[in-house]
Design a protein around this motif. Structure first.
Motif, PDB file in Angstrom:
ATOM      1  N   HIS A 195     -36.472 -10.978 -22.865  1.00 48.90           N
ATOM      2  CA  HIS A 195     -36.628 -11.704 -21.611  1.00 48.90           C
ATOM      3  C   HIS A 195     -35.662 -11.128 -20.594  1.00 48.90           C
ATOM      4  CE1 HIS A 195     -38.910 -14.996 -23.530  1.00 48.90           C
ATOM      5  NE2 HIS A 195     -38.135 -14.728 -24.562  1.00 48.90           N
ATOM      6  N   LYS A 201     -40.995 -12.128 -19.529  1.00 50.15           N
ATOM      7  CA  LYS A 201     -40.886 -11.749 -20.941  1.00 50.15           C
ATOM      8  C   LYS A 201     -41.336 -10.307 -21.118  1.00 50.15           C
ATOM      9  CE  LYS A 201     -45.240 -14.056 -22.101  1.00 50.15           C
ATOM     10  NZ  LYS A 201     -45.855 -15.062 -22.961  1.00 50.15           N
ATOM     11  N   THR A 250     -43.618 -10.930 -28.077  1.00 53.53           N
ATOM     12  CA  THR A 250     -42.525 -11.017 -27.118  1.00 53.53           C
ATOM     13  C   THR A 250     -41.257 -10.494 -27.782  1.00 53.53           C
ATOM     14  OG1 THR A 250     -43.517 -12.925 -26.037  1.00 53.53           O
ATOM     15  CG2 THR A 250     -41.166 -12.589 -25.673  1.00 53.53           C
TER      16      THR A 250
END
Length: 49
Positions: free
Chosen positions: A27, A16, A24
């Motif tokens: 990814h 991530k 976050t």
């Protein structure tokens, strides 16, 4: 484990993309031994999921 762009992926998995604030924002799936790509924002790092 915090990894930066240009580091080598220690294992095959999804990583991530995390900001300095812990958010976050993306990814990326990498194979062991591949080089982690640049992030879109300079203050980000990678963490294994």
């Amino acid at each position: 484990m915090m990894l930066k762009s240009g580091d080598t992926a220690p294992k095959t998995c999804s990583y991530k993309v995390v900001t300095e604030k812990g958010e976050t924002v993306g990814h990326v799936y990498m194979n062991e031994g591949e080089t982690l790509p640049p992030t879109q924002m300079s203050d980000c790092h990678y963490e294994m999921e």
